[in-house]
Design an enzyme around this catalytic site. Structure first.
Site, PDB file in Angstrom:
ATOM      1  N   HIS A 145       0.814  -1.219   0.000  1.00 20.02           N
ATOM      2  CA  HIS A 145       0.000   0.000   0.000  1.00 20.02           C
ATOM      3  C   HIS A 145       0.848   1.270   0.000  1.00 20.02           C
ATOM      4  O   HIS A 145       0.360   2.343  -0.346  1.00 20.02           O
ATOM      5  CB  HIS A 145      -0.982  -0.002   1.183  1.00 20.02           C
ATOM      6  CG  HIS A 145      -0.344   0.226   2.520  1.00 20.02           C
ATOM      7  ND1 HIS A 145       0.055  -0.797   3.331  1.00 20.02           N
ATOM      8  CD2 HIS A 145      -0.053   1.365   3.194  1.00 20.02           C
ATOM      9  CE1 HIS A 145       0.573  -0.313   4.451  1.00 20.02           C
ATOM     10  NE2 HIS A 145       0.517   1.003   4.395  1.00 20.02           N
ATOM     11  N   ASP A 175       0.170  -7.658   1.294  1.00 23.63           N
ATOM     12  CA  ASP A 175       0.605  -6.274   1.468  1.00 23.63           C
ATOM     13  C   ASP A 175       2.128  -6.145   1.430  1.00 23.63           C
ATOM     14  O   ASP A 175       2.721  -5.435   2.247  1.00 23.63           O
ATOM     15  CB  ASP A 175       0.057  -5.697   2.779  1.00 23.63           C
ATOM     16  CG  ASP A 175       0.129  -4.174   2.804  1.00 23.63           C
ATOM     17  OD1 ASP A 175       0.107  -3.573   1.722  1.00 23.63           O
ATOM     18  OD2 ASP A 175       0.235  -3.605   3.909  1.00 23.63           O
ATOM     19  N   SER A 254       4.704   2.339   8.217  1.00 29.58           N
ATOM     20  CA  SER A 254       4.342   1.280   7.287  1.00 29.58           C
ATOM     21  C   SER A 254       5.510   0.933   6.380  1.00 29.58           C
ATOM     22  O   SER A 254       6.069   1.802   5.709  1.00 29.58           O
ATOM     23  CB  SER A 254       3.144   1.710   6.428  1.00 29.58           C
ATOM     24  OG  SER A 254       1.958   1.657   7.162  1.00 29.58           O
TER      25      SER A 254
END
Length: 411
Positions: A145, A175, A254
């Site tokens: 993402h 992911d 992230s």
């Protein structure tokens, strides 16, 4: 994903110290249907079940914080890995379409051509996340993402160097993404990979990332629990069994590494719950290793699936359902995994599985949780035939279901 957010930017640095007297917290909640296999079709009333026990570290006092000296294992771990943690800046050009409302000739005459010429037709969107270098040739790991639909990727090191990045491979279901940079003969720092299979609840966890462009922000905590399924934490479109930690994983972390006390990468920081305090999630590094070579080659990652929606079933839940005059189906009063939906044209439909069937065993392994079924399926090969024992009404049957590649896995 109303209560869950993927993040691109972290916040403050915090340190936690593990102390004796860990309290075990039993979190009660209804396990959701696993939509990575099929969408939910609830037929039972919401009923509490008991997910895995997790450990949460107690608050850290000022005195305890002071006990973590500058020469602690945390500082040593960050010195070892910090230079390999990178900031990933992305750019994406989005083309805007004018509202059809303005196609009306009246508005075109009234507003005039100059009005429409001043409306920007393209918008440059920028994003930011973290990653880390895993090979001296210039391979960088991050979250899918973080680089989603990016037209341009720039990888920035803590020493000030920056490189144009090429997205080699992406797998949205896990992911994960691999970026390649060209060091042009320069030496690159590399983060050592550990083993997530050796991680235990209560172990130290060190999260490193780049919140809001602030390089190498570090947070400290413990491993709260293992194998927390993506369905449990509210990410129904993923297939991940997370490492859960109370080391703060903030916006921008992230794609950054989660480290053990030796400074080895045990996971990739990926997300936090918007409604949780101090709970973060990371993708186990062993899961990454299984598909890393394919991602580097740009290959599509295959994910086997059956095409069913599932719920845990106990005799008590079945009796409660059967006493309900509005129940649409009578359930066997057994313990297993209830099929609540069968997707059309799926392997399950082709094999004859039906809504209301209860899975008792797969490959002669007893199953009582929906996550067990999904993990077994995920660990098979696409095209492999699975022997599934079901209970249908008062009869037990054995069916062979041949898995196929999940069609909704863009790469």
């Amino acid at each position: 994903m109303r209560d869950f957010k993927f993040w691109r930017f972290p916040q403050r640095t915090s340190r936690r110290l593990w102390v004796a007297g860990i309290s075990l917290v039993l979190v009660i909640g209804w396990l959701p249907t696993l939509p990575s296999l099929a969408g939910p079709t609830p037929i039972l009333a919401e009923t509490a079940t008991s997910p895995p026990t997790e450990v949460v570290s107690p608050p850290v006092t000022v005195a305890q914080r002071a006990a973590i000296a500058p020469g602690s294992f945390v500082a040593a771990a960050v010195r070892r890995v910090g230079p390999a943690v990178v900031r990933i800046d992305t750019e994406r050009v989005v083309t805007r379409q004018l509202d059809p409302f303005f196609d009306d000739p009246f508005f075109q005459r009234f507003l005039g051509p100059e009005f429409f010429s001043r409306i920007p037709r393209e918008e440059l969107q920028r994003g930011q996340g973290s990653g880390f270098i895993i090979d001296a040739s210039g391979l960088v790991l991050t979250n899918a993402h973080v680089v989603d639909r990016a037209d341009r990727v720039t990888v920035r090191l803590t020493d000030g160097r920056s490189f144009e990045g090429q997205v080699r491979g992406v797998d949205t279901l896990t992911d994960l993404a691999v970026i390649k940079i060209n060091p042009k003969g320069a030496t690159l720092p590399v983060a050592p990979l550990g083993s997530s299979s050796q991680v235990q609840v209560g172990d130290w966890a060190i999260a490193v990332g780049n919140p809001l462009g602030l390089d190498n922000t570090v947070t400290l905590g413990i491993i709260s629990t293992l194998n927390r399924s993506s369905a449990e934490v509210g990410i129904p479109d993923k297939r991940i069994d997370f490492i859960q930690t109370d080391a703060a994983i903030n916006p921008g972390n992230s794609g950054g590494p989660l480290l053990n006390e030796n400074g080895e990468v045990i996971g990739i920081n990926t997300a936090i719950r918007a409604d949780a305090t101090g709970i973060g999630f990371a993708i186990p590094i062993d899961r990454v290793k299984r598909i890393l070579a394919q991602l580097e080659r740009g290959e599509r990652i295959a994910h086997p699936y059956l095409g069913i929606g599932m719920r845990d079933l106990t005799p008590e839940l079945a009796r409660r359902n059967n006493r309900d005059p509005n129940a649409t189906v009578l359930l066997p009063e057994v313990e297993g995994v209830l099929i609540v939906q069968v997707m059309p044209n799926s392997p399950a439909a082709s094999a004859g599985l039906r809504r209301g069937d209860v899975i008792l065993r797969i490959e002669n392994q007893p199953v009582t949780k929906a996550e067990q079924v999904q993990r077994i399926v995920e660990n098979t090969r696409v095209g492999q035939a699975l022997q599934i024992q079901i209970q249908r009404g008062d009869r037990t049957q054995q069916l062979a279901v041949r898995t196929s590649d999940l069609p909704t896995n863009p790469s």
